[in-house]
Structure formats: structure tokens, C-alpha cells
Design a protein around this motif. Structure first.
Motif, PDB file in Angstrom:
ATOM      1  N   GLY A 277       0.877  -1.212  -0.025  1.00 18.72           N
ATOM      2  CA  GLY A 277      -0.004   0.023   0.035  1.00 18.72           C
ATOM      3  C   GLY A 277       0.871   1.252   0.037  1.00 18.72           C
ATOM      4  O   GLY A 277       0.630   2.042  -0.626  1.00 18.72           O
ATOM      5  N   VAL A 278       1.966   1.179   0.627  1.00 21.43           N
ATOM      6  CA  VAL A 278       2.824   2.461   0.622  1.00 21.43           C
ATOM      7  C   VAL A 278       3.093   2.950  -0.502  1.00 21.43           C
ATOM      8  O   VAL A 278       3.224   4.103  -0.720  1.00 21.43           O
ATOM      9  CB  VAL A 278       4.057   2.319   1.684  1.00 21.43           C
ATOM     10  CG1 VAL A 278       4.824   1.233   1.152  1.00 21.43           C
ATOM     11  CG2 VAL A 278       4.811   3.559   1.971  1.00 21.43           C
ATOM     12  N   MET A 280       0.927   3.088  -3.185  1.00 21.02           N
ATOM     13  CA  MET A 280      -0.047   3.125  -3.930  1.00 21.02           C
ATOM     14  C   MET A 280      -0.607   4.839  -3.147  1.00 21.02           C
ATOM     15  O   MET A 280      -1.669   5.014  -3.744  1.00 21.02           O
ATOM     16  CB  MET A 280      -1.110   2.283  -3.534  1.00 21.02           C
ATOM     17  CG  MET A 280      -0.619   0.705  -3.967  1.00 21.02           C
ATOM     18  SD  MET A 280      -0.623   0.479  -5.832  1.00 21.02           S
ATOM     19  CE  MET A 280      -2.393   0.633  -6.119  1.00 21.02           C
ATOM     20  N   SER A 281      -0.230   4.990  -1.963  1.00 24.58           N
ATOM     21  CA  SER A 281      -0.680   6.340  -1.463  1.00 24.58           C
ATOM     22  C   SER A 281      -0.669   7.467  -2.196  1.00 24.58           C
ATOM     23  O   SER A 281       0.183   8.068  -2.541  1.00 24.58           O
ATOM     24  CB  SER A 281      -0.186   6.412  -0.007  1.00 24.58           C
ATOM     25  OG  SER A 281      -0.908   7.440   0.528  1.00 24.58           O
TER      26      SER A 281
ATOM     27  N   LEU B  87      -7.762   2.632   0.359  1.00 29.99           N
ATOM     28  CA  LEU B  87      -6.532   2.489   0.890  1.00 29.99           C
ATOM     29  C   LEU B  87      -6.101   3.001   2.224  1.00 29.99           C
ATOM     30  O   LEU B  87      -5.949   2.111   3.061  1.00 29.99           O
ATOM     31  CB  LEU B  87      -5.528   3.142  -0.143  1.00 29.99           C
ATOM     32  CG  LEU B  87      -4.023   2.950  -0.059  1.00 29.99           C
ATOM     33  CD1 LEU B  87      -3.896   1.507  -0.867  1.00 29.99           C
ATOM     34  CD2 LEU B  87      -3.370   3.963  -0.726  1.00 29.99           C
ATOM     35  N   PHE B  88      -6.586   4.132   2.578  1.00 35.74           N
ATOM     36  CA  PHE B  88      -6.686   4.473   3.972  1.00 35.74           C
ATOM     37  C   PHE B  88      -7.503   3.456   4.947  1.00 35.74           C
ATOM     38  O   PHE B  88      -7.175   3.484   6.059  1.00 35.74           O
ATOM     39  CB  PHE B  88      -7.071   6.044   4.114  1.00 35.74           C
ATOM     40  CG  PHE B  88      -6.638   6.990   3.425  1.00 35.74           C
ATOM     41  CD1 PHE B  88      -5.062   6.579   3.040  1.00 35.74           C
ATOM     42  CD2 PHE B  88      -6.927   8.282   2.890  1.00 35.74           C
ATOM     43  CE1 PHE B  88      -4.229   7.503   2.190  1.00 35.74           C
ATOM     44  CE2 PHE B  88      -6.305   9.006   2.241  1.00 35.74           C
ATOM     45  CZ  PHE B  88      -5.061   8.539   1.933  1.00 35.74           C
ATOM     46  N   ILE B  91      -4.593   0.341   5.055  1.00 35.98           N
ATOM     47  CA  ILE B  91      -3.287  -0.042   5.274  1.00 35.98           C
ATOM     48  C   ILE B  91      -2.905   0.612   6.599  1.00 35.98           C
ATOM     49  O   ILE B  91      -1.675   0.655   6.935  1.00 35.98           O
ATOM     50  CB  ILE B  91      -2.242   0.465   4.136  1.00 35.98           C
ATOM     51  CG1 ILE B  91      -2.623   1.952   4.093  1.00 35.98           C
ATOM     52  CG2 ILE B  91      -2.729  -0.423   3.090  1.00 35.98           C
ATOM     53  CD1 ILE B  91      -1.425   2.416   3.044  1.00 35.98           C
ATOM     54  N   TYR B 173       2.329   6.427   5.718  1.00 33.65           N
ATOM     55  CA  TYR B 173       1.781   6.126   4.394  1.00 33.65           C
ATOM     56  C   TYR B 173       0.939   7.169   3.884  1.00 33.65           C
ATOM     57  O   TYR B 173       0.134   7.201   2.853  1.00 33.65           O
ATOM     58  CB  TYR B 173       0.707   4.930   4.736  1.00 33.65           C
ATOM     59  CG  TYR B 173       1.500   3.669   5.355  1.00 33.65           C
ATOM     60  CD1 TYR B 173       2.735   3.315   4.952  1.00 33.65           C
ATOM     61  CD2 TYR B 173       1.081   3.464   6.730  1.00 33.65           C
ATOM     62  CE1 TYR B 173       3.351   2.452   5.840  1.00 33.65           C
ATOM     63  CE2 TYR B 173       1.833   2.594   7.527  1.00 33.65           C
ATOM     64  CZ  TYR B 173       2.866   2.016   6.982  1.00 33.65           C
ATOM     65  OH  TYR B 173       3.347   1.096   7.704  1.00 33.65           O
TER      66      TYR B 173
END
Ligand code: SF4
Ligand code: SF4
Lengths: 335, 536
Positions: A277-278, A280-281, B87-88, B91, B173
Motif C-alpha cells: 500500500g505504501v 499506492m498512497s 487504501l486509507f 493500510i 503512509y
């Protein structure tokens, strides 16, 4: 915490018993294969699942001066205006955990002053943890590869350079345990962090502790027969699992392998996916250029707003009287 | 209104966490804890979904019959439409790096004001309905069932987030809790729950073009009053054009600058500056609001209000738009405007300063230039005659508004301007300025008096930093570039650092600006005597 501890212990016991009671082929071969498949497919599926969702607006968080007037120095790394800046920003984030480096801690001193202290322990131990894990992971390739590539041997020598004990102590083994204990301790003893922690925050840490612990047991204490381990792993890699050799290795290896399999299967469905995920942020991997370039929102809804005509229709008379220009004179608008 | 504690009482905050799990605690919704709800007529007028009358202090909030379905579908839709949101939700590792970065947490000690927990309020529901682990393991996987109490909790905590994005800066992130808040507020609006102090301005902006609902002729009159004051102070008469086609520049500022003290002085500053350099511009009564309360409501409403700016530029044939000092106006312009509105009207061109020839490449698409960029450029090229000693009676510090600081990175331009127009300038401590700046405690539509205690708690970090420079350097002037700040910082200063006044940056420019043909100035823009410049 307790539940996660019980869960991990139970997993260890299952593996141990499994090894003793003749499920070698299941625990030694089928499970690792399945785990690897689940991991690979799961990981890819999660990434694709994120990737297929649109990024309608580009809203990176900026950490410094924008690129504007030619004589104002921009901060290209924290407020990138092009993809070069973005790439470097991401690299620093992924390789050095740059945002975490910024961390501060707030206290109220003397009853009335809010003070911000630099707080780098989380950054330090998180970094130590991830890098040690990586080195250990790479070191394990000597079980998979024949002949062992030079880089891996070199890495091993470097890692064991302190020359303590026989077999030589790998620094990463000690460090990774230390780091996991710190991360765990932080969750237990830092009130704030304990309050936000869920069972699935403790579980992976304990699982990794079990994984590392069983590995350390094998290397330094029960001293498994490395040649047999290698022979077995090679048999797995060549898709001809040879469970006969397992008799020489002992149950601790099963525990290790089992923890690894569980970790692999757990990975794609848990917060561990932050690894993918990192990258894709959208607050980090986009340049701050929406004022300079047109971006397209794939689902952009139609514009709905009060038009000037509607506005003038409502206020025409008053506008005219006040000397404001009008498109239609009041007398023309009547009918 | 509940009684406001003294600053000493308020700052004795306990950061200890409750023993029971956060899922088992509920906020107490009492007067003073939440802002007043939007009126049914307002919501109807804006065609918002499910308008209804309700009272947050009553048990039953009269939610629509199928409220669960609305939330489920709303959540689902947004998870599909925004990669960031999905995503938030997925992750966060709950590392807690963001925990003590939020001014509301620092000022209240309420653990649910830690950004991570704020997001968990929504995430827990997401887990229950949208993840396998949550469906099976429930609470063990951090999932919980959506019930009416959860909605109340959302309302309570998502209106204790000013969408300032400070947390995002520290998250490994880049998880942006402000965006999570925006989604949660959209969901609440789907149920017909909104704030009066947000929806009323939205409705006014839509109808009249500005958030107080001032009609066009009244707007013109107000500006003419300001011109009278300018004439009195400087001897120069200004007659700004309104709604006139054919000018190069359309100037739009937040309407707060036109009506409220101290914003009006900033407005006078703009007018004087434009007069002095002979800018070919027009004001508009139709698009007289740059600030966009839609940002606090939903993407749809934001677009509705924003669209008028380009529509007006097109109608008037302006080449580019110059924008005034405003926080959320610029967040919308920088992050959303061109994407929402598509390509700019054909008449518009990449902005070029007609005075210095500087091309604003960074605004090539939106064709909107921030006034401090514009003025900093004028100053750099020595196009203004300035006498900074006219601000010598002021000792100035600068408040970076969250929006331009963390959405754009507009940090140096206002400083360049300030340093050129005043001699006594001091920064607040490092951890409280630039990208690390703290919110005024009342952004994103929370600038309302019934929640004054919440506001003052949120304002603690900013107030404390201000107090620090006040004691250390004798700072008595807090400059800013945001109209909401000009409304929210005065009570903040009165409470946390009494004796500090709030100024727009262009008010200080106006004080220092030596205009052609002006008379000897004895008054500042507020018509107070300029010390040392009285008539001899
Ligand atoms: S800093 Fe980011 S990852 Fe850590 S708890 Fe906060 S939101 Fe989650
Ligand atoms: S966006 Fe600002 S107000 Fe909202 S949680 Fe983050 S720091 Fe707090």
C-alpha cells in the motif's frame, strides 16, 4: 494481546504435534505450497484491487515550499512538482521511513507550555526491524539456491562479523528480536498506543517473534542439521518434496516452517499489506501540479450551479438601480 | 452556551486513556459539545438528500427509514470512487505516529481525537461490512456493527476534525484523516445531517454569490464605503469596476473580507494595491465568494460553488483570475478546481503579471494566481514604493493557514511580502509553523460560537505558540492569509494570548504602500493614529 498470544502459541503447538504425529507431508509440503500460492495470489489481487479504483483528485500532502516564482526555492522532495521529485520522495519514504523520522511527541511543561520533542525511537526500531527482516530473508536464499551466490555469502559474513559464539551470532538475529520486543513493548506500555491496538496488531508481531524465535532455536540451540534442511528445501523448490529427510531435522523446523506458512497466508489479508500500500498512497506518490496541469476525473459529474442568468433574473431591478451592468434591461426582461 | 473554562483550567489536560475499550465509550452529546444542525428549509433549498428537522440533544435524530442502507451504499460508492479512501481504510498499521499531531487531541486529551481513532470510527464499520475477517471475527478484527449510536459518534467526532491534514504529514503512509473526515461528512449529509453554520453559507453562496447572502447592490455599496475610508486615509479616490466585461483580470476573494472586521481592512489593501499599479481588473458580485463551504459538505456541493468562478471569467472574458487571501478557497483551487471543472474557458490564458511580465507557470492550468504570489513578485521587481516604518508600531508574526500550507506549500510568498512591509517580524516556534502549522481550531465550518470550548481546545497549540512569541519578542500582531482565520483568530488571541490583534497580510501592505498622489498619512488602515507620523 492475550488472544493473539494464545493464537500464536496454539499455532506453535499444532505444528509441533503435527510433526510428531506423522503429518509431515501436510506440514512440510502441502502447507508451504498453499501458503506461497495464497500469498502471491492474495498480494497481487489486493494491489490490483486498489489499482483499479480511480484517483479522481490529486491531493498530495505537501511538506515544503511549492514550486512557484523562479526566485523562490522550492522543496522538490516534499512538495514535488514533477515525477522525478515524486520518485525520490517515495524512495526516501520506502527506504528510510522519512515521515516517521519527523515524528515528535507533545508534552505540557510547567503546566502551561506545550512542547514538542523530537521522537525518533519508533523510526529507529521500525527501520531496524524491517532491514533485519530483509537481511534475514535474503540470507535464507542459501537454502534455496545451489550454488550459493556470492552476494549472499558476503552478506552472511558481514552479518556475522562480530564473531561471537559458534555458530557465529548474526547481528540481525539479535536486532530483529530486540526490535520486535520494542514494538511489542510500545504497544503494551505506551498508553496511547495500547488504546488504539487491536488483536490484529499484536498477532503479526507475536507470529514474527515465533518465527524468528524458532529459527534462532534451531541455529543456536538445537543445532539442526543444516545440510538436511538444505536438501529438504531444495526438494521443495524442485517440486519433489522429500519428507524422508525430515526425520533428521526435528520438530522445531516444523514450527518454523509452519509459522512462516501462516505468516504468508495472513499477509495479504491484513495490515501487513501496508508493504504494498505504501507505494499506492495518493497523498505521497503524486506531484503537486494540479494548478499547472489538467487532470481528468473519470467519473466527473455534470456541472450544476446557479448561472449568472438566474442570478440576474432574481436581482435585476436592484442591480440596475445601483448602476451595476446588466445583460438584460429590466424593461426587456418583463414579459 | 456552556461556560468557558479559564485558560489555566483548560490546559490542565489529562492524556490518560480510559480503561474500557474505545468501542465501549460514547461521547456525551450535550449543549456546547456539538454545533447547531442545519435547518430543513436550507437543506431542501440545496436539494440535499433527506432534509429533516432534528435536534442533536434529543435521543431520536429522526433518521430516514432506510438509514442503514443509505450508509452502506454510500460507503460502498465512495470506496469504489476513491482509491485513497479504500487504501486509507486498509493500510493503517495503528503505529500511533499521528496520535498527538492533532490540535484537538492536544487540546482535549480525548483519545478519539487521535487521528487514527477518528478514522477507526469509520474503519470499524467498514471492516464489519466490507472485509471477510471483520464479518467472521467481528470485534476481534476491529469491526463493529453500525447502529444509531455510531452515527452520533461520527457526528460528534467528524465535526471535531478541521480537515487540516497535519496528521497526514506524519503518517508513514500519508494516510489523510482529513479525507476520511470528508467522506464521513458526506455520509452524514446523505442522512440529512448537516451543520447550520456550514449549510447556511453554502445556501447563500449559491444564491447571492457570497456567504452572508449580501445582495449585489449591497455588495457594491459596501465596497464603496471602503473606498470612502481609503480616501479619508490616503486622499486617493478609488472607483473599482463591478461585473464589467473586457478586463484582463477577474479578482475574487472570500466574501468575509468584504463584510467583517478585520477582513475589510485586507479588502481595502487589495483595492489600494490594484489602484497603485493600475491593474486592469474587475470585481464581480455574482462570483463574489472565493471561499468554498462545499469543501466541508461534499464534492458535489464544492463543485456547485466553485463552478461560478470560471463561468464568470468566461462571461466577462477575463484572461485570468487573481484570488485573495483565503485558506479553503485555495485548497479547492489547488487541489480540485481544474479537475472538477474541466479545461478552463477559451478566453483564459496562462497568467502573466502585467506589471513585471512574470509568467505564472505554476498556474498554467487553473489560471488563478494567489495574491501573495502576485505581490511578492511586484516587490521582488521593485514595482511598489513601500515604507515599512509605517508598520513600526506593530511586532508581527505569521500564522500559516493549514490549507495553503499543507495543500499547496504556499510558505515563502507571504513571508516575502511581510518582510518587505514590516520591520519587526518574528516566527513562532519551528514545530508550529510552515507545513507543521497548527489549525486555528475552527476551520472547516466550525467557526461557530456555540462550541467555543471545543474551539479553544483546538486552538491551544496555536495559542500557546503565539503566547510564546508574545512573551519573548513582544509580538502584538498576528498576520494571516485566510478569511476564516481573520474571524477565528481574534477569539483565539483574546483567550490564549490577550493583546495580540489579527491582520490580513494585505492590510499591512496597505499601511506600507506609498501611493501616487497620496496625502501625508497620519492614520493606519484601521484609522488609528500612526505613532510618530501625527501632524506636526
Ligand atoms: S500514522 Fe498513519 S499508520 Fe500510523 S496510526 Fe496514524 S494513520 Fe495509522
Ligand atoms: S486533519 Fe487535522 S483536525 Fe483532522 S484529525 Fe488530522 S490533525 Fe486532526
Amino acid at each position: 494481546m492475550i488472544i493473539s498470544l494464545l493464537a500464536v502459541t496454539a499455532l506453535g503447538v499444532i505444528a509441533w504435534l503435527g510433526a510428531q504425529s506423522g503429518f509431515q507431508i501436510l506440514f512440510g509440503a502441502w502447507l508451504p505450497y498453499t501458503a506461497l500460492a495464497v500469498f502471491l495470489i492474495g498480494f497481487a489481487w489486493r494491489i490490483m484491487d486498489w489499482a483499479r479504483r480511480p484517483v479522481p483528485f490529486r491531493i498530495p500532502t505537501t511538506g515544503g515550499q511549492q514550486k512557484s516564482l523562479p526566485w523562490i526555492k522550492p522543496a522538490p522532495l516534499d512538495n514535488p512538482s514533477d515525477s522525478k521529485g515524486v520518485v525520490i520522495r517515495m524512495l526516501l519514504e520506502v527506504l528510510l521511513f522519512r515521515s516517521l523520522f519527523r515524528n515528535t511527541e507533545v508534552t505540557i511543561e510547567n503546566g502551561n507550555r506545550v512542547v514538542y520533542w523530537s521522537s525518533k525511537f519508533l523510526w529507529l526500531f521500525a527501520l531496524a526491524f524491517h532491514y533485519c527482516f530483509l537481511v534475514i530473508f535474503i540470507r535464507h536464499f542459501r537454502f534455496f539456491l545451489e550454488p550459493v551466490p556470492f552476494v549472499i555469502s558476503a552478506l552472511e559474513i558481514l552479518d556475522g562479523i562480530m564473531q561471537i559464539g559458534v555458530p557465529r551470532l548474526f547481528m540481525t538475529d539479535a536486532l530483529v528480536v530486540l526490535a520486535v520486543l520494542y514494538l511489542l513493548g510500545r504497544r503494551l506500555f505506551n498508553q496511547k498506543v495500547r488504546y488504539i491496538s487491536l488483536a490484529n496488531d499484536y498477532f503479526p508481531l507475536l507470529l514474527i517473534l515465533g518465527l524468528v524465535g524458532s529459527g534462532i532455536m534451531m541455529r543456536y540451540f538445537t543445532k539442526v542439521d543444516v545440510a538436511s534442511v538444505k536438501a529438504f528445501v531444495m526438494s521443495l523448490v524442485t517440486l519433489q518434496p522429500n519428507t524422508e529427510i525430515l526425520a533428521n531435522i526435528g520438530p522445531m523446523f516444523f514450527v518454523h516452517l509452519f509459522f512462516l506458512s501462516v505468516l504468508l497466508m495472513y499477509f495479504p489479508f491484513s495490515k501487513l499489506m501496508h508493504m504494498g500500500g505504501v507505494f499506492m498512497s495518493p497523498t505521497r506518490n503524486l506531484p503537486n501540479d494540479s494548478r499547472a496541469k489538467l487532470h481528468v476525473n473519470p467519473w466527473n459529474p455534470a456541472k450544476e450551479y446557479r448561472t449568472y442568468e438566474e442570478y440576474e433574473d432574481e436581482f435585476r431591478d436592484a442591480m440596475y438601480e445601483a448602476g451595476l451592468p446588466v445583460v438584460k434591461l429590466p424593461e426587456d426582461a418583463e414579459e | 452556551m456552556s461556560k468557558l473554562p479559564t485558560p489555566e483550567e483548560l490546559i490542565s489536560i489529562s492524556y490518560n486513556t480510559p480503561v474500557e475499550s474505545w468501542m465501549d465509550t460514547k461521547p456525551e452529546i450535550v449543549p456546547g459539545a456539538v454545533a447547531y444542525p442545519a435547518k430543513q428549509e436550507t437543506m431542501e433549498g440545496l436539494h440535499m438528500p433527506n432534509p429533516h428537522t432534528w435536534n442533536p440533544f434529543e435521543e431520536d435524530w429522526n433518521l430516514p427509514e432506510n438509514w442503514e442502507e443509505i450508509i452502506y451504499n454510500g460507503l460502498k460508492e465512495r470506496l469504489e470512487k476513491y482509491r485513497s479512501f479504500k487504501l486509507f481504510m486498509d493500510i493503517c498499521v495503528r503505529c500511533g505516529a499521528c496520535a498527538d499531531k492533532c490540535h484537538y487531541y492536544i487540546g482535549s486529551g480525548d483519545p478519539k481525537n487521535m487521528p487514527v481513532l477518528r478514522a477507526e470510527l469509520l474503519r470499524s464499520v467498514y471492516r464489519k461490512d466490507f472485509t471477510t475477517a471483520g464479518k467472521i471475527l467481528g470485534k476481534l478484527a476491529g469491526a463493529r456493527k453500525l447502529d444509531k449510536e455510531v452515527i452520533k459518534e461520527w457526528f460528534y467526532y467528524f465535526y471535531q476534525c478541521t480537515e487540516c491534514r497535519r496528521c497526514s504529514l506524519f503518517c508513514p503512509y500519508g494516510i489523510d484523516t482529513a479525507e476520511v473526515t470528508m467522506m464521513a461528512r458526506e455520509l452524514l449529509h446523505e442522512l440529512g445531517l448537516g451543520l447550520h453554520w456550514i449549510m447556511d453559507p453554502v445556501s447563500n453562496c449559491n444564491r447571492t454569490g457570497n456567504h452572508l447572502g449580501i445582495t449585489p447592490h449591497a455588495f457594491k455599496e459596501i465596497v464603496e464605503f471602503l473606498c470612502d475610508d481609503i480616501e479619508e486615509i490616503t486622499g486617493v479616490r478609488i472607483n473599482p469596476p463591478f461585473n464589467e466585461p473586457g478586463h484582463e483580470v477577474l479578482f475574487i476573494t472570500p466574501s468575509g473580507d468584504a463584510f467583517a472586521d478585520p477582513g475589510i481592512y485586507t479588502f481595502m489593501g487589495y483595492l489600494m494595491l490594484f489602484e497603485e499599479i493600475g491593474l486592469d481588473y474587475t470585481l464581480s458580485t455574482y462570483a463574489s465568494e472565493g471561499g468554498n463551504f462545499g469543501l466541508f459538505t461534499s464534492a458535489k456541493v464544492m463543485k456547485k460553488l466553485n463552478a461560478k468562478m470560471y463561468a464568470e471569467a468566461e462571461r466577462l472574458g477575463s484572461k485570468w483570475i487573481l484570488g485573495g487571501e483565503c485558506g479553503h478557497m485555495w485548497r479547492v483551487i489547488n487541489q480540485y478546481m481544474s479537475t472538477m471543472n474541466g479545461p478552463t474557458p477559451a478566453c483564459m490564458e496562462t497568467p502573466v503579471s502585467p506589471i513585471t511580465g512574470t509568467v505564472f507557470h505554476n498556474a498554467a492550468e487553473t489560471k488563478m494566481v494567489h495574491i501573495t504570489e502576485f505581490t511578492a513578485d511586484l516587490i521582488k521587481h521593485d514595482k511598489l514604493r513601500l515604507d515599512p516604518s509605517r508598520n513600526d508600531h506593530l511586532t508581527v508574526t505569521f500564522h500559516d493557514s493549514c490549507n495553503p500550507a499543507r495543500a499547496m506549500g504556499l510558505l515563502e510568498e507571504p513571508r516575502e511580502v511581510l518582510k518587505a512591509v514590516c520591520n519587526n517580524f518574528y516566527e513562532m516556534p519551528e514545530n508550529t509553523i510552515r507545513e507543521q502549522t497548527f489549525c486555528c481550531g475552527a476551520g472547516s465550518g466550525l467557526n461557530t460560537d456555540e462550541i467555543m470550548e471545543i474551539r479553544m481546545r483546538g486552538a491551544l497549540p496555536r495559542g500557546n505558540a503565539l503566547r510564546y512569541v508574545q512573551e519573548k519578542h513582544g509580538v502584538d500582531t498576528l498576520a494571516c492569509i485566510c478569511a476564516i482565520d481573520r474571524a477565528t483568530l481574534p477569539p483565539l488571541a483574546d483567550y490564549w494570548a490577550p493583546g495580540v490583534s489579527v491582520y490580513g497580510t494585505h492590510e499591512l501592505v496597505a499601511n506600507a504602500l506609498v501611493m501616487k498622489g497620496e496625502k501625508k498619512r497620519t492614520l493606519d488602515i484601521r484609522q488609528n493614529d500612526l505613532p510618530g507620523m501625527e501632524d506636526e
